[in-house]
Design a protein around this motif. Sequence first.
Motif, PDB file in Angstrom:
ATOM      1  N   ILE A   1      87.217  49.263  11.415  1.00  0.00           N
ATOM      2  CA  ILE A   1      86.310  48.759  12.433  1.00  0.00           C
ATOM      3  C   ILE A   1      84.878  49.181  12.142  1.00  0.00           C
ATOM      4  CG2 ILE A   1      85.751  48.901  14.903  1.00  0.00           C
ATOM      5  CD1 ILE A   1      88.422  47.484  14.314  1.00  0.00           C
ATOM      6  N   GLU A   2      83.956  48.225  12.205  1.00  0.00           N
ATOM      7  CA  GLU A   2      82.528  48.521  12.166  1.00  0.00           C
ATOM      8  C   GLU A   2      82.081  48.511  13.620  1.00  0.00           C
ATOM      9  OE1 GLU A   2      78.641  48.692  12.297  1.00  0.00           O
ATOM     10  OE2 GLU A   2      79.411  46.741  12.805  1.00  0.00           O
ATOM     11  N   PRO A   3      81.609  49.633  14.165  1.00  0.00           N
ATOM     12  CA  PRO A   3      81.390  49.780  15.607  1.00  0.00           C
ATOM     13  C   PRO A   3      80.546  48.697  16.281  1.00  0.00           C
ATOM     14  CG  PRO A   3      81.194  51.906  14.549  1.00  0.00           C
ATOM     15  CD  PRO A   3      81.323  50.886  13.450  1.00  0.00           C
ATOM     16  N   ILE A   4      79.381  48.381  15.743  1.00  0.00           N
ATOM     17  CA  ILE A   4      78.507  47.410  16.402  1.00  0.00           C
ATOM     18  C   ILE A   4      79.151  46.026  16.400  1.00  0.00           C
ATOM     19  CG2 ILE A   4      76.221  46.321  16.368  1.00  0.00           C
ATOM     20  CD1 ILE A   4      76.290  49.364  17.047  1.00  0.00           C
ATOM     21  N   GLU A   5      79.695  45.633  15.266  1.00  0.00           N
ATOM     22  CA  GLU A   5      80.357  44.329  15.168  1.00  0.00           C
ATOM     23  C   GLU A   5      81.550  44.252  16.128  1.00  0.00           C
ATOM     24  OE1 GLU A   5      82.685  41.615  11.841  1.00  0.00           O
ATOM     25  OE2 GLU A   5      81.444  43.292  11.170  1.00  0.00           O
ATOM     26  N   PHE A   6      82.291  45.336  16.246  1.00  0.00           N
ATOM     27  CA  PHE A   6      83.446  45.394  17.131  1.00  0.00           C
ATOM     28  C   PHE A   6      83.040  45.190  18.595  1.00  0.00           C
ATOM     29  CE2 PHE A   6      86.383  48.209  19.615  1.00  0.00           C
ATOM     30  CZ  PHE A   6      87.511  47.417  19.504  1.00  0.00           C
ATOM     31  N   ILE A   7      82.050  45.947  19.049  1.00  0.00           N
ATOM     32  CA  ILE A   7      81.593  45.834  20.438  1.00  0.00           C
ATOM     33  C   ILE A   7      81.014  44.449  20.694  1.00  0.00           C
ATOM     34  CG2 ILE A   7      79.936  46.722  22.148  1.00  0.00           C
ATOM     35  CD1 ILE A   7      82.380  48.590  21.532  1.00  0.00           C
ATOM     36  N   ASN A   8      80.235  43.933  19.758  1.00  0.00           N
ATOM     37  CA  ASN A   8      79.665  42.593  19.918  1.00  0.00           C
ATOM     38  C   ASN A   8      80.737  41.513  19.928  1.00  0.00           C
ATOM     39  OD1 ASN A   8      77.051  43.523  20.180  1.00  0.00           O
ATOM     40  ND2 ASN A   8      76.622  43.360  17.993  1.00  0.00           N
ATOM     41  N   SER A   9      81.796  41.698  19.148  1.00  0.00           N
ATOM     42  CA  SER A   9      82.901  40.729  19.144  1.00  0.00           C
ATOM     43  C   SER A   9      83.576  40.666  20.510  1.00  0.00           C
ATOM     44  CB  SER A   9      83.941  41.098  18.085  1.00  0.00           C
ATOM     45  OG  SER A   9      83.409  40.975  16.803  1.00  0.00           O
ATOM     46  N   ILE A  10      83.756  41.819  21.126  1.00  0.00           N
ATOM     47  CA  ILE A  10      84.349  41.848  22.466  1.00  0.00           C
ATOM     48  C   ILE A  10      83.462  41.090  23.436  1.00  0.00           C
ATOM     49  CG2 ILE A  10      84.956  43.347  24.419  1.00  0.00           C
ATOM     50  CD1 ILE A  10      85.736  45.474  22.257  1.00  0.00           C
ATOM     51  N   ALA A  11      82.155  41.358  23.394  1.00  0.00           N
ATOM     52  CA  ALA A  11      81.215  40.665  24.276  1.00  0.00           C
ATOM     53  C   ALA A  11      81.240  39.159  24.040  1.00  0.00           C
ATOM     54  CB  ALA A  11      79.808  41.218  24.084  1.00  0.00           C
ATOM     55  N   ASN A  12      81.312  38.732  22.780  1.00  0.00           N
ATOM     56  CA  ASN A  12      81.347  37.299  22.469  1.00  0.00           C
ATOM     57  C   ASN A  12      82.608  36.633  22.994  1.00  0.00           C
ATOM     58  OD1 ASN A  12      78.845  37.294  21.219  1.00  0.00           O
ATOM     59  ND2 ASN A  12      79.710  37.692  19.187  1.00  0.00           N
ATOM     60  N   VAL A  13      83.753  37.283  22.811  1.00  0.00           N
ATOM     61  CA  VAL A  13      85.002  36.706  23.316  1.00  0.00           C
ATOM     62  C   VAL A  13      84.935  36.577  24.839  1.00  0.00           C
ATOM     63  CG1 VAL A  13      87.475  37.167  23.667  1.00  0.00           C
ATOM     64  CG2 VAL A  13      86.465  37.367  21.395  1.00  0.00           C
ATOM     65  N   LEU A  14      84.417  37.600  25.493  1.00  0.00           N
ATOM     66  CA  LEU A  14      84.301  37.545  26.951  1.00  0.00           C
ATOM     67  C   LEU A  14      83.339  36.455  27.390  1.00  0.00           C
ATOM     68  CD1 LEU A  14      84.338  41.331  27.710  1.00  0.00           C
ATOM     69  CD2 LEU A  14      86.048  39.672  28.438  1.00  0.00           C
ATOM     70  N   ASN A  15      82.202  36.343  26.726  1.00  0.00           N
ATOM     71  CA  ASN A  15      81.244  35.292  27.081  1.00  0.00           C
ATOM     72  C   ASN A  15      81.838  33.914  26.887  1.00  0.00           C
ATOM     73  OD1 ASN A  15      79.215  37.025  27.906  1.00  0.00           O
ATOM     74  ND2 ASN A  15      78.295  37.140  25.873  1.00  0.00           N
ATOM     75  N   ASN A  16      82.576  33.712  25.803  1.00  0.00           N
ATOM     76  CA  ASN A  16      83.235  32.423  25.575  1.00  0.00           C
ATOM     77  C   ASN A  16      84.302  32.165  26.631  1.00  0.00           C
ATOM     78  OD1 ASN A  16      81.659  31.884  23.348  1.00  0.00           O
ATOM     79  ND2 ASN A  16      83.144  32.692  21.898  1.00  0.00           N
ATOM     80  N   SER A  17      85.022  33.197  27.029  1.00  0.00           N
ATOM     81  CA  SER A  17      86.039  33.057  28.063  1.00  0.00           C
ATOM     82  C   SER A  17      85.410  32.654  29.385  1.00  0.00           C
ATOM     83  CB  SER A  17      86.812  34.362  28.231  1.00  0.00           C
ATOM     84  OG  SER A  17      87.700  34.280  29.313  1.00  0.00           O
ATOM     85  N   TYR A  18      84.259  33.236  29.702  1.00  0.00           N
ATOM     86  CA  TYR A  18      83.595  32.920  30.956  1.00  0.00           C
ATOM     87  C   TYR A  18      83.041  31.505  30.948  1.00  0.00           C
ATOM     88  CZ  TYR A  18      83.927  37.877  31.939  1.00  0.00           C
ATOM     89  OH  TYR A  18      84.397  39.133  32.163  1.00  0.00           O
ATOM     90  N   CYS A  19      82.626  31.039  29.783  1.00  0.00           N
ATOM     91  CA  CYS A  19      82.122  29.663  29.700  1.00  0.00           C
ATOM     92  C   CYS A  19      83.222  28.656  29.989  1.00  0.00           C
ATOM     93  CB  CYS A  19      81.530  29.397  28.314  1.00  0.00           C
ATOM     94  SG  CYS A  19      79.982  30.277  28.024  1.00  0.00           S
ATOM     95  N   THR A  20      84.450  28.953  29.546  1.00  0.00           N
ATOM     96  CA  THR A  20      85.548  28.025  29.754  1.00  0.00           C
ATOM     97  C   THR A  20      86.302  28.294  31.056  1.00  0.00           C
ATOM     98  OG1 THR A  20      87.060  29.406  28.461  1.00  0.00           O
ATOM     99  CG2 THR A  20      85.888  27.653  27.285  1.00  0.00           C
ATOM    100  N   ASN A  21      86.093  29.481  31.661  1.00  0.00           N
ATOM    101  CA  ASN A  21      86.784  29.853  32.896  1.00  0.00           C
ATOM    102  C   ASN A  21      85.832  30.673  33.775  1.00  0.00           C
ATOM    103  OD1 ASN A  21      88.594  30.416  34.872  1.00  0.00           O
ATOM    104  ND2 ASN A  21      89.914  31.712  33.644  1.00  0.00           N
ATOM    105  N   PRO A  22      84.869  30.009  34.452  1.00  0.00           N
ATOM    106  CA  PRO A  22      83.857  30.724  35.224  1.00  0.00           C
ATOM    107  C   PRO A  22      84.414  31.649  36.313  1.00  0.00           C
ATOM    108  CG  PRO A  22      83.354  28.383  35.091  1.00  0.00           C
ATOM    109  CD  PRO A  22      84.713  28.577  34.488  1.00  0.00           C
ATOM    110  N   ALA A  23      85.602  31.431  36.786  1.00  0.00           N
ATOM    111  CA  ALA A  23      86.179  32.285  37.830  1.00  0.00           C
ATOM    112  C   ALA A  23      86.372  33.709  37.335  1.00  0.00           C
ATOM    113  CB  ALA A  23      87.501  31.710  38.314  1.00  0.00           C
ATOM    114  N   ARG A  24      86.530  33.897  36.037  1.00  0.00           N
ATOM    115  CA  ARG A  24      86.725  35.242  35.478  1.00  0.00           C
ATOM    116  C   ARG A  24      85.478  36.100  35.665  1.00  0.00           C
ATOM    117  NH1 ARG A  24      91.023  36.416  32.870  1.00  0.00           N
ATOM    118  NH2 ARG A  24      90.050  38.226  31.956  1.00  0.00           N
ATOM    119  N   LYS A  25      84.303  35.484  35.661  1.00  0.00           N
ATOM    120  CA  LYS A  25      83.059  36.235  35.732  1.00  0.00           C
ATOM    121  C   LYS A  25      82.967  37.054  37.020  1.00  0.00           C
ATOM    122  CE  LYS A  25      79.357  34.736  33.642  1.00  0.00           C
ATOM    123  NZ  LYS A  25      78.222  33.946  33.260  1.00  0.00           N
TER     124      LYS A  25
END
Length: 156
Positions: free
Chosen positions: A127-151
């Motif tokens: 794991i590369e720390p910054i890339e790992f944390i940013n990947s989590i944020a990206n997956v969550l942001n994409n999830s919220y775009c397709t499912n706004p109720a999660r936000k």
Amino acid sequence: MQAKTSLNAEILESSLILEGLRVLLVEDNEDTQLLLTFLLEDSGADVAVTGSAYEALAVLEQTQPDILLCDIGLPEIDGCTLMRKIRAMSAKQLKQIPAIALTAYSQEIAEKEALASGFQAYFVKPIEPIEFINSIANVLNNSYCTNPARKARTAI
């Protein structure tokens, strides 16, 4: 407002990105558990750790994490099988939980299987720390775009 102290100055700038996030980490390697838990907690997340798919299913019966981070090479039930079980559950929130596969396998076939089983992203260790944390944020942001109720459930 003063920023919190972080051992990694690069994560400091984005540390609030995971503030209050409830993470279920499914990883059988104790050293990897410790490293990932440290990175996630240092970025503001609340982390529940399990070492097997069976333990993860038990946790999911009692709580609803905001994201699942799961090793593919788990003993007994592998991560892809666990993900298919979660996607087949009757609880709508669990069916839609954002999920990232973690693995030491970098072959394209392993990535395709992980994504086909229901993971939104595939992350190869180490794991590369910054890339790992940013990947989590990206997956969550994409999830919220397709499912706004999660936000509404998660502070990001």
